[in-house]
Design an enzyme around this catalytic site. Structure first.
Site, short mmCIF file in Angstrom:
data_model
loop_
_atom_site.label_atom_id
_atom_site.label_comp_id
_atom_site.label_asym_id
_atom_site.label_seq_id
_atom_site.Cartn_x
_atom_site.Cartn_y
_atom_site.Cartn_z
N TYR A 1 -0.43 -7.94 8.16
CA TYR A 1 -0.19 -6.44 7.52
C TYR A 1 1.30 -5.77 8.02
CZ TYR A 1 -5.14 -6.33 6.16
OH TYR A 1 -6.50 -6.51 5.58
N GLY A 2 1.96 -5.29 6.99
CA GLY A 2 3.28 -4.61 7.24
C GLY A 2 3.06 -3.59 7.99
N ASN B 1 -12.37 -6.15 12.28
CA ASN B 1 -11.54 -6.82 11.50
C ASN B 1 -10.09 -6.16 11.89
OD1 ASN B 1 -10.25 -8.53 9.77
ND2 ASN B 1 -10.51 -7.50 8.15
N ASN C 1 -1.70 4.51 10.30
CA ASN C 1 -1.97 5.16 9.07
C ASN C 1 -1.40 6.66 8.92
OD1 ASN C 1 -3.58 3.09 7.68
ND2 ASN C 1 -4.87 3.43 9.25
N GLY D 1 0.88 -1.10 0.03
CA GLY D 1 -0.10 0.05 0.07
C GLY D 1 0.80 1.35 -0.03
N ARG E 1 -1.38 8.86 3.86
CA ARG E 1 -1.66 9.93 4.68
C ARG E 1 -0.41 10.21 5.75
NH1 ARG E 1 -6.50 7.20 7.62
NH2 ARG E 1 -6.13 5.46 6.63
C1 UD1 Z 1 -8.36 -3.41 5.72
C2 UD1 Z 1 -9.44 -4.44 5.76
C3 UD1 Z 1 -10.46 -3.86 6.96
C4 UD1 Z 1 -9.78 -4.11 8.19
C5 UD1 Z 1 -8.56 -3.03 8.17
C6 UD1 Z 1 -7.51 -3.08 9.54
C7 UD1 Z 1 -9.80 -5.13 3.75
C8 UD1 Z 1 -10.70 -5.03 2.44
N1 UD1 Z 1 -10.12 -4.40 4.58
O1 UD1 Z 1 -8.95 -2.35 5.63
O2 UD1 Z 1 -11.61 -4.79 6.98
O3 UD1 Z 1 -10.52 -3.36 9.36
O4 UD1 Z 1 -7.67 -3.53 7.30
O5 UD1 Z 1 -6.42 -2.32 9.45
O6 UD1 Z 1 -9.09 -6.00 3.63
N2 UD1 Z 1 -2.33 -3.63 0.69
C9 UD1 Z 1 -1.49 -4.36 -0.44
N3 UD1 Z 1 -2.17 -4.36 -1.58
C10 UD1 Z 1 -3.33 -3.69 -1.74
C11 UD1 Z 1 -3.82 -3.22 -0.84
C12 UD1 Z 1 -3.37 -3.25 0.60
O7 UD1 Z 1 -0.36 -4.82 -0.08
O8 UD1 Z 1 -3.46 -3.56 -3.06
C13 UD1 Z 1 -1.89 -3.81 2.32
C14 UD1 Z 1 -1.40 -2.29 2.69
O9 UD1 Z 1 0.00 -2.04 2.51
C15 UD1 Z 1 -1.77 -2.45 4.16
C16 UD1 Z 1 -2.83 -3.79 4.13
O10 UD1 Z 1 -2.68 -4.38 2.94
O11 UD1 Z 1 -0.62 -3.18 4.76
C17 UD1 Z 1 -4.23 -3.18 4.52
O12 UD1 Z 1 -4.42 -2.28 3.52
P1 UD1 Z 1 -5.35 -0.94 3.65
O13 UD1 Z 1 -5.78 -0.40 2.42
O14 UD1 Z 1 -4.75 -0.25 4.73
O15 UD1 Z 1 -6.71 -1.66 3.96
P2 UD1 Z 1 -7.76 -0.97 5.13
O16 UD1 Z 1 -8.59 -0.26 4.19
O17 UD1 Z 1 -7.33 -0.27 6.13
CA CA Z 2 -5.02 0.43 6.71
#
Ligand code: UD1
Ligand code: CA
Length: 455
Positions: free
Chosen positions: A100-101, A167, A225, A11, A15
């Site tokens: 998650y990283g 979640n 974030n 991601g 922010r």
């Molecule tokens: C996600 C969850 C949400 C949860 C929240 C917790 C989904 C759809 N939603 O939302 O239910 O409550 O995390 O923090 O999973 N990432 C990738 N590739 C992508 C998109 C994201 O590697 O294409 C990685 C990001 O770097 C990050 C993690 O996945 O480490 C979460 O992504 P983010 O976009 O922050 O998800 P949230 O909208 O916060």
């Molecule tokens: Ca997030």
């Protein structure tokens, strides 16, 4: 049951408003993603990979250094899409843990209990309850309290938005089922993304058991974030470490004004005043006093040592009953034997200081081997650098060096020698003798001080 781990870190982290990709921002001196990797490794997974995308070039050197594989997700189409890229990592394992990283503080024990809260064919979700669940995916349960789906904030109606169980994003899934089901994911949602969270409703449909572990400590599942959230987690983490130190017999003047950025090993009856920073690997023996505003990095401190305020110690070894500071600087390669004293505004580098020797004031001792019971007068400089190369200074036992002397290295001051104050020593000084450079003292009678010109 074999386990694979996939860490999502592709991601953007918009922010953070930073040129540095989010997962490389540091918490307690280590990048966020390194915390996740270190905890993940404690689970001894069969395979593990980090999904990289935005800022991958910043993350890859760290992964190389730690021997962790990476998977590229060139365009970020959601968490489900990210996991799809990593199928090769987990397809031959029984189960896969998704981390998650940017969620750095999850404990090993929490992940372990998540993995073990159901059999390898169940889907397991780490949840937590928040007073303000804004932004998170909500855990939706039926009348019998069974999880039926996760609904993202942006897709949720009023009733769903009121749910406070959220979640964490951290899940364990059966690999075979996940591999085949990922192809059925779609992006028909408010964000046009492939949501990993949609796997939950799919699992319900396929009759998989869904188990949850609700984490009592919100900080363990908190994601970073913004820089505010990073600072909050930093303080949380530091307070945990401060508490552990106190439990182990360390007195802290103020647990909220301590920073440990690495591994700190402590004996008992150590007192630490405010604003002290420990970095890297630091070991401190019993009965040590550390004054305010000290920084101690990658060093070993012996018993009964007193470190007065504002001292900086790096890659040094300090014996027993040593006194340091205030305002002392021990640079890499300093070895202080027992009972030595390094006073205020003294810099020591790459030097061995023998037992009982004293460098009390305003001196620079670099590239030096000093014997025992030496006394170095104020303002003494070892001139170790000729502009091209560094040279060593050797000082024998029981040497006395008068104040404001310069020792031009390479040079030896033999045991028992005395060097007169203000000497510029260019040749070795023999043992048990007084050596000095004499400049003639003059008095000019009738000399007038300059007076300020009136304009
Ligand atoms: C996600 C969850 C949400 C949860 C929240 C917790 C989904 C759809 N939603 O939302 O239910 O409550 O995390 O923090 O999973 N990432 C990738 N590739 C992508 C998109 C994201 O590697 O294409 C990685 C990001 O770097 C990050 C993690 O996945 O480490 C979460 O992504 P983010 O976009 O922050 O998800 P949230 O909208 O916060
Ligand atoms: Ca997030």
């Amino acid at each position: 049951m074999s386990l694979s781990i996939v860490i999502l870190a592709a991601g953007k982290g918009t922010r953070m408003k930073s040129a540095m990709t989010k997962v490389m921002h540091e918490l307690a001196g280590r990048p966020l993603v390194e915390h996740v990797i270190d905890t993940a490794q404690l689970l001894s997974p069969r395979t593990m990979a980090v999904v990289c995308g935005n800022g991958a070039e910043q993350v890859l050197p760290l992964l190389d250094a730690k021997g962790v594989s990476s998977i590229m997700q060139h365009e970020q189409h959601g968490t489900g899409h990210a996991v799809m890229q990593a199928i090769s990592v987990f397809e031959n394992s029984d189960q896969v843990l998704v981390l998650y990283g940017d969620v750095p503080l999850t404990q090993f024990s929490t992940l372990d209990s998540l993995i073990n809260c159901g059999d390898s064919q169940s889907l397991r979700i780490l949840t937590t309850e928040l007073t303000d669940p804004t932004g998170y995916g909500r855990i939706v349960r039926d009348g019998a309290d069974n999880v039926i789906r996760i609904t993202e904030q942006k897709d949720a109606d009023q009733q769903t938005l009121a749910i406070r169980e959220v979640n964490s994003g951290i899940m364990v899934l059966p690999s075979k089922w996940l591999t085949s089901s990922l192809t059925k994911l779609n992006n028909n949602n408010a964000q046009g993304e492939y949501y990993l969270t949609d796997m939950v409703a799919m699992a319900v449909e396929d009759g998989l058991a869904i188990n949850t572990v609700c984490c009592a400590d919100n900080a363990e599942v908190a994601g970073v974030n913004t820089r505010q959230q990073l600072a909050e987690l930093e303080r949380h983490y530091q307070l945990l470490q401060a508490n552990e130190l106190m439990v182990n017999g360390v007195t802290l003047a103020d647990p909220s004004r301590l920073d440990v950025r690495g591994k700190l090993q402590t004996g008992t009856d150590i007192t630490v005043d405010v604003n002290v920073i420990f970095e890297g690997d630091v070991t401190i023996a019993d009965n040590v006093d550390i004054g305010a505003n000290c920084i101690i990095k990658d060093s070993i401190i012996g018993q009964g040592v007193t470190i007065l305020p504002n001292s900086i110690i790096e890659l040094s070894q300090v014996g027993d009953n040593v006194n340091i500071g205030p305002f002392a600087r021990l640079r890499p390669g300093t070895v202080l034997s027992d009972d030595t004293k390094i006073g205020n505004f003294v810099e020591v580098k790459n030097a061995n200081i023998g037992k009982g020797s004293k460098v009390n004031h305003l001196s620079y001792i670099g590239d030096t081997d000093m014997g025992s019971d030496v006394n170095i007068g104020a303002g003494t400089i070892t001139c170790n650098y000729d502009g091209a190369n560094k040279h060593r200074t050797t000082i024998g036992d029981n040497v006395f060096i008068g104040s404001d002397s310069q020792l031009i290295a390479p040079i030896t001051v033999e045991a028992g020698a005395t060097i007169g104050a203000g000497t510029t020593l260019r040749k070795d000084a023999p043992e048990q003798a007084l050596t000095l450079t004499k400049s003639v003292q003059k008095t000019v009678i009738g000399w007038k001080r300059p007076v300020k010109v009136q304009k």
